[in-house]
Design a protein around this motif. Sequence first.
Motif, mmCIF file in Angstrom:
data_model
loop_
_atom_site.group_PDB
_atom_site.id
_atom_site.type_symbol
_atom_site.label_atom_id
_atom_site.label_comp_id
_atom_site.label_asym_id
_atom_site.label_seq_id
_atom_site.Cartn_x
_atom_site.Cartn_y
_atom_site.Cartn_z
ATOM 1 N N ASN A 16 0.821 -1.221 0.000
ATOM 2 C CA ASN A 16 0.000 0.000 0.000
ATOM 3 C C ASN A 16 0.852 1.267 0.000
ATOM 4 O O ASN A 16 0.420 2.311 -0.495
ATOM 5 C CB ASN A 16 -0.912 0.017 1.232
ATOM 6 C CG ASN A 16 -1.982 -1.047 1.178
ATOM 7 O OD1 ASN A 16 -2.392 -1.467 0.094
ATOM 8 N ND2 ASN A 16 -2.437 -1.496 2.337
ATOM 9 N N ASP A 17 2.024 1.189 0.604
ATOM 10 C CA ASP A 17 2.877 2.371 0.777
ATOM 11 C C ASP A 17 4.255 2.069 0.203
ATOM 12 O O ASP A 17 5.013 1.281 0.765
ATOM 13 C CB ASP A 17 2.983 2.723 2.266
ATOM 14 C CG ASP A 17 3.871 3.926 2.538
ATOM 15 O OD1 ASP A 17 4.382 4.528 1.576
ATOM 16 O OD2 ASP A 17 4.064 4.259 3.728
ATOM 17 N N LYS A 18 4.571 2.689 -0.915
ATOM 18 C CA LYS A 18 5.885 2.494 -1.533
ATOM 19 C C LYS A 18 6.795 3.714 -1.327
ATOM 20 O O LYS A 18 7.856 3.820 -1.949
ATOM 21 C CB LYS A 18 5.731 2.180 -3.018
ATOM 22 C CG LYS A 18 5.022 0.840 -3.301
ATOM 23 C CD LYS A 18 4.960 0.560 -4.787
ATOM 24 C CE LYS A 18 4.458 -0.848 -5.085
ATOM 25 N NZ LYS A 18 3.081 -1.084 -4.702
ATOM 26 N N ASN A 19 6.374 4.644 -0.468
ATOM 27 C CA ASN A 19 7.174 5.842 -0.214
ATOM 28 C C ASN A 19 8.437 5.491 0.569
ATOM 29 O O ASN A 19 8.439 4.616 1.437
ATOM 30 C CB ASN A 19 6.361 6.870 0.582
ATOM 31 C CG ASN A 19 5.194 7.406 -0.227
ATOM 32 O OD1 ASN A 19 5.323 7.656 -1.418
ATOM 33 N ND2 ASN A 19 4.046 7.580 0.422
ATOM 34 N N PHE A 20 9.518 6.199 0.251
ATOM 35 C CA PHE A 20 10.804 5.992 0.906
ATOM 36 C C PHE A 20 11.025 7.068 1.963
ATOM 37 O O PHE A 20 10.851 8.256 1.695
ATOM 38 C CB PHE A 20 11.927 6.045 -0.144
ATOM 39 C CG PHE A 20 13.305 5.953 0.448
ATOM 40 C CD1 PHE A 20 13.722 4.794 1.077
ATOM 41 C CD2 PHE A 20 14.191 7.019 0.360
ATOM 42 C CE1 PHE A 20 15.001 4.694 1.627
ATOM 43 C CE2 PHE A 20 15.469 6.940 0.895
ATOM 44 C CZ PHE A 20 15.863 5.766 1.525
ATOM 45 N N ARG A 21 11.390 6.639 3.177
ATOM 46 C CA ARG A 21 11.760 7.585 4.227
ATOM 47 C C ARG A 21 13.247 7.914 4.085
ATOM 48 O O ARG A 21 14.051 7.026 3.796
ATOM 49 C CB ARG A 21 11.510 7.004 5.608
ATOM 50 C CG ARG A 21 10.069 7.109 6.097
ATOM 51 C CD ARG A 21 9.142 6.154 5.423
ATOM 52 N NE ARG A 21 7.822 6.096 6.057
ATOM 53 C CZ ARG A 21 6.801 5.397 5.577
ATOM 54 N NH1 ARG A 21 6.942 4.691 4.461
ATOM 55 N NH2 ARG A 21 5.638 5.394 6.199
#
Length: 432
Positions: A16-21
């Motif tokens: 659901n979340d492919k964002n990179f921190r």
Amino acid sequence: MAVPSHTTSYYAASANDKNFRPALDEHINADVCVIGSGYTGMSTALHLAESGFKVVVLEASRIGFGASGRNGGQIVHSYSRDIDFIEKHYGKETGTEMGKMAFEGGNIIRRFVDQYNIDCDLKEGGIFAACNNKQLHEMEEKKALWEAHGHKQLEMLSADSIQQYIGTSRYEGGLLDKSGGHFHPLNLVLGEAAAFESLGGVIYESSEVTKVDESTHAKDGKAKVHTCNGSVTADFVVVAGNAYLDGLIPKLEQKAMPCGTQVITTAPLSKAQQQELLPQDNCVEDCNYLLDYFRLSGDGRLIYGGGVTYGAREPEKIESLIVPNMLKTFPQLKGVKVDYAWTGNFLLTLMRLPQFGRIGSNIYYAQGYSGHGVTSSHLAGKVLSDAIQGQAERYDVFAGLPQYPFPGGRTFRIPYTAMGAWYYTMRDKLGI
């Protein structure tokens, strides 16, 4: 800087979340620094954040990169060694106290999912499938054991009745755990990470820890965690790297061995196929020592896993290891397309029980769930959080279990363990 990627799994493809921190690139302070963003790390961090602590999580790769984002996605209670084994080897009091906690991990998962609206395809019901009469008798004993410790949502299944749940004639019966269940494991840990961040927590990805300094100053009693480009100074540190510590703390790695398990995922099945294979949509694991486990995904694929490679060796052809087992269970799937295949490491201990402990006064660790970590790791996070807040009674029950190194050290632990696995596999095949 190149963004690290997950393994080529179905879970990563459907995250659901492919964002990179971003990575840590400064020197900061926190109440608690957690090393590792798997279930142990995120459960600890989220519980602490709920209690108002300033928590920083450092992840060497991506959130859920290790076993937490690659596993079979099943809620299975208790520990890799069950309560009767614990009582026999470590005393009735220890067995009783661990029995009180044996079914808590699943409740923690469900609370997180409900409270933070985590979208992870959570479904109810799990089955332990017996391949022979000996295993069926063992399931009867498990039912009596768990019921004696307060877990009542269990039902024995005969060879006929289990076929109402699993479309195969392979099994002699089994045990239905109505409080078991299954879910998308990577989306669960990503949802926990989002919940943690909503409470003010901070996660740094691509931030491999290079060194942990124990407290050396009596005045402040703080520990310092170093990465390549930054550091976190904290009152407490939680080491939650499990099978992915990669030499960070040798004294922990000497006591456990990374092992790999393999998983495949088919192409989406028709509704008729899904109904034929798992008409009640339960998850299943068999009762062999080297067990098979399977379930349907949220979009109707069969996820099938099993096998062990010792020392975290990457097998050359995962499908060749798993597909024959899948077809033994479901011969009607001959010719079905496999869309994804991957492996991942879990951490095995000699006694197959988790290892909790302290290094110095303010560095805590929990590791070595021995293939039984989905619920145990969530419990560990709660117990770790309580210990950091001064309520260490339950933590000390785990920490009081002896932690043995594998015989022969690093050189011989793999062949010795493989020999033991061969022995138990032959017992499974012979039904003795």
